[in-house]
Enzyme design. Structure first.
Site, mmCIF file in Angstrom:
data_model
loop_
_atom_site.group_PDB
_atom_site.id
_atom_site.type_symbol
_atom_site.label_atom_id
_atom_site.label_comp_id
_atom_site.label_asym_id
_atom_site.label_seq_id
_atom_site.Cartn_x
_atom_site.Cartn_y
_atom_site.Cartn_z
ATOM 1 N N LYS A 100 39.875 22.743 -6.256
ATOM 2 C CA LYS A 100 39.232 21.856 -7.233
ATOM 3 C C LYS A 100 39.029 20.447 -6.687
ATOM 4 O O LYS A 100 38.051 19.769 -7.027
ATOM 5 C CB LYS A 100 40.021 21.805 -8.542
ATOM 6 N N GLU A 124 35.666 30.319 -9.382
ATOM 7 C CA GLU A 124 36.331 30.600 -10.652
ATOM 8 C C GLU A 124 37.788 30.173 -10.644
ATOM 9 O O GLU A 124 38.325 29.699 -11.647
ATOM 10 C CB GLU A 124 36.234 32.092 -10.979
ATOM 11 N N GLY A 129 43.077 28.785 -13.522
ATOM 12 C CA GLY A 129 43.766 29.981 -13.040
ATOM 13 C C GLY A 129 43.030 31.245 -13.404
ATOM 14 O O GLY A 129 41.899 31.476 -12.966
ATOM 15 N N ILE A 131 41.841 32.122 -16.334
ATOM 16 C CA ILE A 131 40.915 32.011 -17.460
ATOM 17 C C ILE A 131 39.488 31.989 -16.918
ATOM 18 O O ILE A 131 39.164 31.139 -16.094
ATOM 19 C CB ILE A 131 41.169 30.725 -18.264
ATOM 20 N N GLY A 182 59.555 25.751 -9.974
ATOM 21 C CA GLY A 182 58.445 25.816 -9.037
ATOM 22 C C GLY A 182 57.108 25.442 -9.638
ATOM 23 O O GLY A 182 56.059 25.630 -9.008
ATOM 24 N N LYS A 200 39.510 18.824 -12.328
ATOM 25 C CA LYS A 200 39.028 20.011 -13.029
ATOM 26 C C LYS A 200 38.001 19.671 -14.115
ATOM 27 O O LYS A 200 37.002 20.388 -14.277
ATOM 28 C CB LYS A 200 40.222 20.767 -13.633
#
Length: 431
Positions: A100, A124, A129, A131, A182, A200
């Site tokens: 991104k 995509e 992620g 979606i 994480g 994004k």
């Protein structure tokens, strides 16, 4: 026919892509061969079995190899990712990327190069992620005039705010939990300062409004100033805190079309569709005409969801190759460059505001504060004294919708009142 791909990067997402391709869930993927994997070190232990002859530190060799049909870029960062993407395009190879940061800053350069070379760039996995928001804005929702796109598009900050709201954790405690799981890096700045979400929303705004968005012009505010006290008061009034990435149409000076694009924490009513997105999940809320409202939500990060989106792009590429159909440029089509978006200055944006003031617990203080607001045309929905800390009272204010510059001018005057010790909190309220 064997379709040979070169993979740049074998981190979390790259490993997930290899796992999917080694056990392909779709017949088309059985024709895919991972011909080369570019890595930083040949000696690092791998979580998936890769033939040693496929591993290489010569990343430029992958993108220029005439035997490789497509490149999947999963390195992250700006360079050498940008240069490698451009070199792959120059050699006529379609590119799939989850990067991104590169697309937000260099998307116009990359897609113009792709248009000239007549190759596809698919992204995509760059937003949301697992979606499918990129394809939704590119194809399914394209018949509508999009008015607004709001997103919870950073899983780390959504996890932190969820922990603060649900478990009563402080910001520092919730951040430590995110790092332990994480979800957050050792240096979490890109997430908690809103920079990742700004990358994004720049991409989503380009898709939704058909423009080139200057990423460096997007105002960003992080979540570090949100306190447990603010979260508690917000809950009492029926609101919850979310880090929102916003892109919506606005009227600029002189009435010319302008976009209001920003990233900041905000109070949302608990009844809003985005208010119930918790943990590391992401969601994008789209409003358009004649569309109405649509919410796309799901896992927004991690190996599985992001790798799934990458391989989904690969399937699209393979399907078009089978039919001989050409893929359109994902952002603005092959025909021409997009216009550069005119962005509304943050000072001109309209919002309601939540303000928390610490002031002396004396008669007339709330009246003085209200007078300052009134002088700058700021109408108040409520002004309430909540708690006292020694000689200081905590005063919480909700305003009606107001121009941001007017609210800030009022607060600058309030800060100069001798009775006012501090204004620790100022947040926008969105509905």
């Amino acid at each position: 026919m064997v379709y040979r791909v070169g993979l740049l990067g074998l981190g979390t997402v790259g490993t997930g892509v290899v796992e999917i391709l080694q056990r392909p869930p779709h017949p088309l993927l059985q024709a895919v061969e991972i011909a080369a994997v570019g890595v930083r070190s040949l000696d690092k232990p791998r979580l998936v079995p890769i033939p040693p002859e496929c591993l290489t530190t010569n990343l430029e060799g992958i993108v220029s190899d005439p035997e490789i049909d497509a490149v999947i870029e999963l390195m992250g960062g700006l360079e050498p990712a940008r240069s490698l993407i451009l070199k792959a395009i120059d050699h006529g190879k379609p590119v799939i990327t989850a990067n991104k940061a590169v697309i937000a800053r260099y998307g116009e350069e990359i897609f113009q190069a792709a248009a000239q070379a007549r190759v596809a760039v698919l992204l995509e996995a760059a937003v949301g992620g697992g979606i499918p928001v990129i394809q939704a804005l590119q194809q399914s929702l394209r018949a509508s005039r999009i008015q607004a796109v709001w997103g919870i598009i950073n899983g780390t900050t959504n996890f932190i705010l969820s922990q603060m709201a649900q478990e009563g954790s402080s910001f520092a405690e919730a951040l430590a939990q995110a790092q332990a799981h994480g979800y957050a890096e050792a240096d979490p700045s890109a997430d908690v300062e809103g920079w990742d979400a700004a990358d994004k929303i720049a991409i989503l705004a380009s898709l939704a409004f058909g423009v080139s968005v200057p990423r460096q012009a997007i105002p960003c505010e992080g979540i570090g100033s949100i306190s447990s006290t603010d979260i508690r008061y917000a809950r009492e009034w029926g609101y919850t805190f979310k880090l929102l990435a916003i892109a919506q149409r606005a009227e600029g000076q002189g009435g010319e079309p302008t976009l209001d694009i920003r990233v900041h924490p905000a109070l949302l009513p608990v009844t809003h569709p985005l208010a119930n997105i918790h943990g590391v999940d992401n969601a994008v809320w789209v409003q358009g005409d004649p569309l109405g409202q649509v919410v796309l939500s799901g896992p927004g990060a991690g190996r599985g969801p992001t790798a799934s989106a990458v391989v989904g792009d690969l399937l699209i590429l393979l399907a078009h190759l089978q039919t001989g159909a050409q893929l359109p440029n994902p952002l603005w089509g092959f025909a021409a460059s997009p216009p550069v978006a005119s962005l509304l200055p943050l000072a001109e944006a309209q919002s309601e505001f939540y303000v928390r003031v610490l002031a002396q617990d004396r008669p007339g203080v709330m009246g003085a504060i209200g007078t300052c607001f009134g002088r700058h045309g700021v109408s108040l929905e409520s002004i309430t004294q909540k708690e006292c800390h020694q000689e200081l009272a905590e005063i919480v204010i909700l305003t009606h919708s107001v121009r941001e510059a007017d609210c800030r001018q009022a607060l600058a005057e309030i800060q100069q009142l001798p009775q006012v010790a501090e204004i620790p909190s100022l947040f926008r309220v969105l509905r």
